[in-house]
Design an enzyme around this catalytic site. Structure first.
Site, PDB file in Angstrom:
ATOM      1  N   HIS A 199       2.515 -29.714 -42.045  1.00 31.97           N
ATOM      2  CA  HIS A 199       3.252 -28.254 -41.643  1.00 31.97           C
ATOM      3  C   HIS A 199       2.092 -27.351 -41.586  1.00 31.97           C
ATOM      4  O   HIS A 199       1.630 -26.638 -42.834  1.00 31.97           O
ATOM      5  CB  HIS A 199       4.259 -27.936 -42.499  1.00 31.97           C
ATOM      6  N   SER A 239     -29.524 -31.718  -4.474  1.00 32.94           N
ATOM      7  CA  SER A 239     -29.292 -33.325  -4.419  1.00 32.94           C
ATOM      8  C   SER A 239     -30.390 -33.916  -4.882  1.00 32.94           C
ATOM      9  O   SER A 239     -31.734 -33.799  -4.697  1.00 32.94           O
ATOM     10  CB  SER A 239     -29.066 -33.799  -2.968  1.00 32.94           C
ATOM     11  N   ARG A 258     -19.076 -25.575 -21.535  1.00 33.44           N
ATOM     12  CA  ARG A 258     -19.753 -25.489 -20.334  1.00 33.44           C
ATOM     13  C   ARG A 258     -19.452 -24.340 -19.605  1.00 33.44           C
ATOM     14  O   ARG A 258     -20.303 -23.655 -19.273  1.00 33.44           O
ATOM     15  CB  ARG A 258     -19.484 -26.876 -19.810  1.00 33.44           C
ATOM     16  N   TYR A 259     -18.220 -24.246 -19.400  1.00 29.83           N
ATOM     17  CA  TYR A 259     -17.847 -23.100 -18.292  1.00 29.83           C
ATOM     18  C   TYR A 259     -17.561 -21.890 -18.950  1.00 29.83           C
ATOM     19  O   TYR A 259     -17.655 -20.702 -18.238  1.00 29.83           O
ATOM     20  CB  TYR A 259     -16.907 -23.599 -17.390  1.00 29.83           C
ATOM     21  N   HIS A 295      -6.596 -23.479  13.399  1.00 26.51           N
ATOM     22  CA  HIS A 295      -6.799 -24.974  13.734  1.00 26.51           C
ATOM     23  C   HIS A 295      -8.236 -25.350  13.373  1.00 26.51           C
ATOM     24  O   HIS A 295      -8.516 -26.425  14.016  1.00 26.51           O
ATOM     25  CB  HIS A 295      -5.883 -25.317  14.811  1.00 26.51           C
TER      26      HIS A 295
END
Length: 478
Positions: free
Chosen positions: A82, A285, A14-15, A155
């Site tokens: 192995h 969406s 996918r990526y 902040h």
């Protein structure tokens, strides 16, 4: 079985499906490197005088290096349990002249560890080029917006004005520091070399009849053939897994830096100040058609978390490696390091796409500045007042009271700078501040020159040798 009918890693399907790393980290490349390491070992042993290694055997190995019978290899591994011996038998089957000298003096980690290191190195070389391009794209965004004034935030609250470009180079600095960590790792990266079953090189000492100089020369010669500048002088059966931890940690710094940047972009998109690239037919969406979600930045944050958390696993692999060697590391390394490298590639590819299409919503940025400038001019007023002999603490107290009262007023009406500076206390500096407010760049300090200086003096020189000037823009498939 069709690809859609079986599980495969989303990193490779996918990526990163178009990334060179998918080939570099593949089983075929690993097996090819094992055979190349056997060829280099044979060449070096012959050059140093081992009579049993003939040119005919070396030529045979070279001619058959890329000839793989995967059905035979898989059957041998099922029987032998192995992987190296399965490949040894498969190579010997098609190289009958060389069969007796393939893997001569070596242990499995000669091919396993050294091949891994070559693949990691080649992956890092690609990642550094991609990383340099990402940083360069961000630098260009920063220069383009070096004079675009925006509200600084500490902040997550309104703070002194900055420019979009200055904020951009703050991001670039975080990424550049992670880049430097990875580049330094690449420069210091060490090859395992030829060390034998427990790192003593006893098998090679026997082959060379106790001649330590020839064993040392063999180790150095194979290292040079693999194009490594550095090698471990001391190993057990494996090279120190601390080197793997250092690689993973360097990439975790990329993850942390990228997550900081992309979280900022998500916040600023919510404020309406930035917009990551949103394609013509992209859907935000399934339920809310009007949405433009910062899905690329969100993806970067998700990928970044994988990198941030990876060092813990790398450290436990290092810690659990017992005595000269146990297999505690084997399964974990096979999964962890390729995943970390591919995750870094996916993250950088997405970041590049973001920086190539990141836009500033200038009208909204300007409006937010206009709404806050009445308060942000007060810091400069405090500096001017102290120049005239006013006590700094007294000025701070007056400005604090004035600003908090104006903030309450702002909830119901627009507040301008004359209102916040109406107190006679500001008489001596009011006109100067009002004059400056008409051009908010006056409140951004050295933002423009800092942006230019950082890019010219630190960023560009650091990435220049890795940067591909012809690198194309990234188009994401998903």
């Amino acid at each position: 079985m069709a690809a859609e009918d079986k599980f495969e890693s989303v990193l490779s399907t996918r990526y990163c499906k178009n990334s060179p790393l998918v080939s570099i980290l593949s089983e075929t490349n690993k097996a090819t490197l094992w055979r190349q390491l056997w060829i280099w070992l044979g060449e070096a042993e012959k050059e140093l005088g081992l009579k049993q290694v003939t040119q005919e055997a070396i030529d045979e190995m070279k001619s058959q290096r890329d000839n793989f019978d995967w059905s035979f290899i898989r059957a041998e591994e099922r029987k032998l349990k192995h992987d190296v011996m399965a490949h040894n038998h498969a190579f010997g089957k098609i190289c009958p002249t060389a069969a007796g000298i393939i893997h001569l003096g070596a242990t499995s980690c000669y091919v396993q560890d050294n091949a891994d290191l070559i693949a990691y190195r080649d992956s890092i070389d690609h990642i550094l080029k991609r990383f340099a391009t990402v940083i360069d794209r961000l630098a260009q965004f920063s220069l383009n917006n070096k004079e675009v004034v925006t509200v600084g935030r500490t902040h997550y609250q309104t703070a002194s004005l900055v420019t979009v470009g200055k904020r951009g180079v703050l991001w670039a600095q975080e990424l550049l520091m992670a880049f430097q960590s990875l580049a330094e790792f690449r420069d210091k990266m060490r090859f395992r070399g030829i060390k034998g079953a427990t790192g003593t090189q006893d098998s090679f000492l026997t082959l060379f009849s106790g001649d330590e100089e020839k064993v040392e020369a063999l180790d150095e010669l194979v290292t040079k053939k693999a194009n490594f500048a550095n090698r471990f002088l001391i190993t057990g059966q494996t090279y120190s897994r601390q080197q793997d931890s250092q690689l993973v940690f360097s990439l975790s710094l990329l993850g942390a830096a990228a997550k900081k940047v992309c979280t900022d972009i998500r916040v600023l998109q919510a404020f309406g100040e930035l917009l990551e690239p949103f394609e013509k037919d992209q859907i935000g969406s399934s339920a809310m058609p009007y949405k433009k979600n910062p899905m690329k930045s969100e993806r970067c944050c998700a990928l970044a978390r994988k990198l941030i958390n990876a060092p813990q696993e790398a450290l436990t692999i290092l810690a659990d490696q017992g005595l000269e060697r146990t297999l505690d590391d084997s399964a974990g390394r096979r999964m962890l390091i390729p995943d970390v490298l591919l995750t870094a590639e996916a993250l950088l590819t997405t970041l590049q796409n973001i920086f190539e299409g990141l836009t500033v919503q200038t009208d909204n940025v300007k409006k937010i500045v206009e709404d806050e400038i009445a308060f942000l001019g007060l810091e400069k007023a405090m500096m001017m007042l102290t120049e005239e002999g006013v006590d700094r603490q007294q000025a701070h107290a007056v400005i604090r009271k004035t600003a908090l009262e104006a903030k309450q007023l702002q909830a119901t009406q627009k507040v301008d700078i004359r209102q916040t500076m109406a107190d006679p206390f500001f008489d001596s500096v009011r006109d100067r501040i009002v004059g400056l407010v008409n051009n908010p760049i006056n409140f951004t300090g050295r933002c423009v020159s800092q942006t230019e200086n950082f890019i010219a003096k630190e960023l560009k020189p650091t990435i220049s040798k890795y940067l591909d000037q012809s690198a194309a823009k990234v188009q994401l498939d998903v």
